[in-house]
Design an enzyme around this catalytic site. Structure first.
Site, PDB file in Angstrom:
ATOM      1  N   ASP A  27      13.103 -83.987 -13.454  1.00 35.67           N
ATOM      2  CA  ASP A  27      13.870 -83.950 -14.706  1.00 35.67           C
ATOM      3  C   ASP A  27      15.349 -83.658 -14.458  1.00 35.67           C
ATOM      4  OD1 ASP A  27      11.164 -83.838 -15.335  1.00 35.67           O
ATOM      5  OD2 ASP A  27      11.482 -82.634 -17.126  1.00 35.67           O
TER       6      ASP A  27
ATOM      7  N   HIS B   7      17.623 -83.880 -17.589  1.00 35.73           N
ATOM      8  CA  HIS B   7      17.885 -83.278 -18.905  1.00 35.73           C
ATOM      9  C   HIS B   7      19.365 -83.082 -19.224  1.00 35.73           C
ATOM     10  CE1 HIS B   7      13.994 -82.758 -20.633  1.00 35.73           C
ATOM     11  NE2 HIS B   7      13.512 -82.149 -19.551  1.00 35.73           N
TER      12      HIS B   7
ATOM     13  N   ASP C 111      12.977 -88.150 -17.950  1.00 31.45           N
ATOM     14  CA  ASP C 111      13.647 -87.051 -18.653  1.00 31.45           C
ATOM     15  C   ASP C 111      15.100 -86.917 -18.211  1.00 31.45           C
ATOM     16  OD1 ASP C 111      11.422 -86.562 -20.147  1.00 31.45           O
ATOM     17  OD2 ASP C 111      11.222 -84.455 -19.604  1.00 31.45           O
TER      18      ASP C 111
ATOM     19  N   ASN D 151       8.808 -88.294 -21.033  1.00 31.45           N
ATOM     20  CA  ASN D 151       8.406 -88.138 -22.433  1.00 31.45           C
ATOM     21  C   ASN D 151       9.607 -88.009 -23.372  1.00 31.45           C
ATOM     22  OD1 ASN D 151       8.744 -85.464 -21.195  1.00 31.45           O
ATOM     23  ND2 ASN D 151       8.086 -84.649 -23.153  1.00 31.45           N
ATOM     24  N   HIS D 152      10.775 -87.617 -22.845  1.00 31.58           N
ATOM     25  CA  HIS D 152      11.961 -87.491 -23.704  1.00 31.58           C
ATOM     26  C   HIS D 152      12.668 -88.823 -23.936  1.00 31.58           C
ATOM     27  CE1 HIS D 152      12.685 -83.186 -24.626  1.00 31.58           C
ATOM     28  NE2 HIS D 152      11.811 -83.023 -23.654  1.00 31.58           N
TER      29      HIS D 152
ATOM     30  N   HIS E  78       5.637 -89.328 -14.586  1.00 27.74           N
ATOM     31  CA  HIS E  78       6.363 -88.198 -15.174  1.00 27.74           C
ATOM     32  C   HIS E  78       5.419 -87.048 -15.512  1.00 27.74           C
ATOM     33  CE1 HIS E  78       9.404 -85.928 -17.263  1.00 27.74           C
ATOM     34  NE2 HIS E  78       8.560 -85.773 -18.272  1.00 27.74           N
TER      35      HIS E  78
ATOM     36  N   HIS F  80       8.163 -83.068 -15.231  1.00 26.69           N
ATOM     37  CA  HIS F  80       7.712 -82.641 -16.557  1.00 26.69           C
ATOM     38  C   HIS F  80       7.693 -81.131 -16.796  1.00 26.69           C
ATOM     39  CE1 HIS F  80       6.029 -83.419 -20.424  1.00 26.69           C
ATOM     40  NE2 HIS F  80       4.778 -83.115 -20.141  1.00 26.69           N
TER      41      HIS F  80
END
Length: 549
Positions: free
Chosen positions: A112, A114, A140, A172-173, A221, A303
Site C-alpha cells: 500500500d 495510500h 491502494d 480495495n481503495h 491485494h 492490505h
C-alpha cells in the site's frame, strides 16, 4: 489647560519608524519577512508547466519523468489536459493487460502507498530506479494520505514509460465507493476537477487483479476466497466495473488471513471477516490447500498495516516457505502509526526485505480545509465566551439577589404583537436586552458544536464516539502523538476505518442526524443555563424606567 495641551503637542515625540521587513522571533532571532523562514524547505511550485516542460525532450510523446517528480515534490499541479492525458494513456495500457499478469524475477514487490507521495519517492530510492528495476505494486495508491493524485499521476507516467517492467494491481481503495467516502474524490476536486476524478475511476476499473511472479508466487491485494480454486478462476472475472460487496472479485481485494493464522481454533477454511464488514478471513489450511493445488510457494499480499512493514506467516509443511507474506509500503501510516515500510526484492531465488522510514511532507488540514474554515468555530466559540464574560458585570451578591420576574429565567421572553408594542417602553427594552443575551448563549453553544465537528474531522478516529479525545487537535501534532503512543494503539483506534464504508446516502443521513442531536443538546443546555439567564435578567433590570410626558 489650553497652554498645557499646546505644550504637549509641541513636545510630542515622533513615532518611531518600524522596519516591517524584519521580525523578531520569541528567542530573539531576527528573520526577514521577505524570505522563507525555513530556507531548506522549497517554496511550492505555483505555476503550471508549459508543454515544453511537460513533454520529455528526448521522447516527445511521453511525459518528462524527472520534471514531474520534482514538480510534484514541490506540490506543483499540472494543467487539466496534461493530467487527463497521463490518466487516459495509462488506462489504455492497463486495459490491454489480462486479469492475471505473469512476470519473472528479478522484481521488487510493493504494498500500500495510500497517497504518501513523499514516501513513494523514498521507496524508489530504496527499491531502485524504475528505469533499471522491475516493479509490481499491489494496489491502494489513493485515500487516507493527502497526495493521492500525485501518486496516481507519477505511477501512471511510469507505466507509460515502462509498460513491460512496471505493473500495477488493483486494491480495495481503487473504487468509487471508498474514494468518495475517504479523501481521494475531495482531493481531485480540490486540486483539479471532478472530470479528473471520473477519469481515475475509469482507470481503476482497468487495473489487473492478480499476478503470478516467477511461476511461484500469487500476488494479490487482499486474500483468498472460497470461490478461488485455480488461477483460471481469476482469469474469468469481469474486472471492468465497481467491485461488488461479495464474491471472488471482492475477496481478492478485501480478504485477510485470520489473526491467529497457523494456530486456528476452528477447522473452517473461511469465516466471515468481521473487521472489514465484508469478505472472509482465510485460514492456514485454506492457504496450504490452495498453494498445493496450484503448485505455488506462497501468497504475497498487502492490505494490512504492519509495524515492521511486513509479516511472514506460518511456513507450509511441504516447502518450508511462508504460506502468506504481507507487504506494507506506507511508513508512519496516517502520520500516527509509527510503522516502518518495506518492499520485497526477489532475485536469484533469494528474497530480501528492505525497510525504510517516513519522509517529512507538507501539511494539509483535514479534508483540505483552509485555515479560516478550520479555525472559525474555535474563534467563534472563544469570542462568544468573551462576550458573555464582559456582559457578566454583576457581583456574586447581585446575582444571588433574586429579582422578581414573571418569566422563567431559562426562557427568552415571548414576542409581543408589533401593533401593541411601545418600542420606547422600559419593558420592551428589557425584553430585547434579555433575549439578545440569551441568544448569545445559544450562539456560544452552536459554535461549541461546530468546534467539536472540526476536531472530529480527522482520518484517525476512535471507535468510541467517532473522534480523538476532546481537545487533541487543538494541541496540534504533539497532542495527537500523546494520544496515540504506538502502532497497536493506532491500529485499534483506526479499525473502524478499515471496514467497508456505508453508502453515501447513509453517511449524509448519519451526519445530519448527529448534527441535529448536537444542536438540540446545545439549545437545551443554553435554555437551562441558569447563570446566563440570571445575568440576562439582572442586566435587563438595570435599564432605567422611562416616564411618559
Amino acid at each position: 489647560m489650553d497652554r498645557n495641551l499646546a505644550r504637549a503637542v509641541a513636545d510630542k515625540q515622533p513615532v518611531p519608524e518600524i522596519d516591517f521587513t524584519l521580525h523578531v522571533m520569541e528567542d530573539g532571532t531576527q528573520v526577514s519577512t521577505l524570505e522563507r523562514v525555513v530556507k531548506e524547505v522549497q517554496a511550492p511550485a505555483l505555476n503550471k508547466p508549459s508543454d515544453d516542460q511537460f513533454w520529455d525532450p528526448e521522447e516527445p510523446t511521453k511525459p518528462n519523468l524527472q520534471f514531474l517528480k520534482q514538480h510534484f515534490y514541490r506540490e506543483g499541479r499540472l494543467t487539466e489536459d496534461q493530467a487527463l492525458w497521463i490518466i487516459q494513456a495509462g488506462t489504455q495500457i492497463l486495459k490491454s493487460e489480462p486479469n492475471l499478469l505473469e512476470m519473472d524475477a528479478p522484481i521488487t514487490v510493493c504494498g500500500d502507498v495510500h497517497g504518501q507521495y513523499y514516501d513513494l519517492m523514498k521507496l524508489f530510492e530504496v527499491g531502485g530506479d524504475p528505469a533499471e528495476t522491475r516493479y509490481l505494486f499491489l494496489g491502494d495508491y489513493v485515500d487516507r494520505g493527502y497526495f493521492s493524485i500525485e501518486c496516481v499521476l507519477y505511477l501512471w507516467a511510469l507505466k507509460i514509460w515502462y509498460p513491460n517492467t512496471l505493473w500495477l494491481l488493483r486494491g480495495n481503495h481503487e473504487c468509487r465507493h471508498l474514494t468518495d467516502y475517504f479523501t481521494f474524490k475531495l482531493e481531485c476536486k480540490h486540486k483539479y476537477s471532478e472530470r479528473i476524478y471520473e477519469a481515475c475511476i475509469e482507470s481503476f476499473c482497468a487495473l489487473p487483479l492478480a499476478a503470478v511472479m516467477n511461476k511461484q508466487f500469487l500476488c494479490i491485494h487482499g486474500g483468498l476466497s472460497p470461490e478461488l480454486h485455480t488461477l483460471e478462476d481469476i482469469k474469468s472475472i469481469d474486472r471492468f466495473r465497481e467491485p461488488p460487496t461479495h464474491g471472488l472479485m471482492c475477496d481478492i481485494l478485501w480478504a485477510d488471513p485470520l489473526e491467529d493464522f497457523g494456530q486456528e481454533k476452528t477447522g473452517d477454511y473461511f469465516i466471515h471477516n468481521s473487521v472489514r464488514g465484508c469478505s472472509y478471513f482465510f485460514s492456514y489450511p485454506a492457504a496450504c490447500a490452495f498453494l498445493e493445488k496450484n503448485n505455488l510457494l506462497s501468497v504475497i499480499r498487502a492490505h494490512e498495516a504492519q509495524d515492521a512493514g511486513y509479516r511472514m506467516y506460518r511456513k507450509t509443511r511441504t516447502t518450508g516457505f511462508p504460506s502468506v507474506m504481507t507487504i506494507f509500503s506506507a511508513p508512519n501510516y496516517l502520520d500516527v502509526y509509527n510503522n516502518k515500510a518495506a518492499v520485497l526484492k526477489y532475485e536469484n531465488n533469494v528474497m530480501n526485505i528492505r525497510q525504510f522510514n517516513c519522509t517529512p511532507h507538507p501539511y494539509w488540514l483535514p479534508n483540505f480545509m483552509d485555515v479560516f474554515t478550520w479555525s472559525l468555530p474555535f474563534v467563534g466559540e472563544k469570542i462568544t465566551d468573551m462576550l458573555i464574560a464582559i456582559l457578566n458585570t454583576c457581583s456574586k451578591e447581585e446575582l444571588e439577589d433574586e429579582t422578581p420576574s414573571t418569566i422563567s429565567p431559562a426562557e427568552p421572553s415571548p414576542p409581543m404583537p408589533m401593533d401593541t408594542v411601545d418600542t420606547e417602553s422600559t419593558e420592551f427594552k428589557r425584553r430585547a436586552i434579555k433575549n439578545k443575551i440569551l441568544a448569545i448563549g445559544r450562539l456560544s453553544r452552536v459554535f461549541q458544536v461546530l468546534r467539536e465537528e472540526s476536531e472530529r474531522v480527522t482520518e484517525l478516529k476512535t471507535a468510541a464516539g467517532g473522534r480523538l479525545p476532546a481537545g487533541t487537535l487543538m494541541l496540534g501534532a504533539e497532542g495527537i502523538k500523546q494520544a496515540i503512543t504506538n502502532f497497536e494503539d493506532a491500529r485499534k483506534v483506526d479499525l473502524q476505518n478499515e471496514r467497508l464504508p456505508p453508502s453515501h446516502d447513509e453517511v449524509v443521513r448519519r451526519s445530519e442526524e448527529e448534527r441535529r442531536i448536537a444542536l438540540d443538546r446545545a439549545q437545551h443546555e443554553a435554555d437551562n443555563d441558569t447563570g446566563l439567564a440570571t445575568v440576562a435578567r439582572r442586566i435587563s433590570m438595570k435599564i432605567p424606567s422611562t416616564t411618559r410626558r
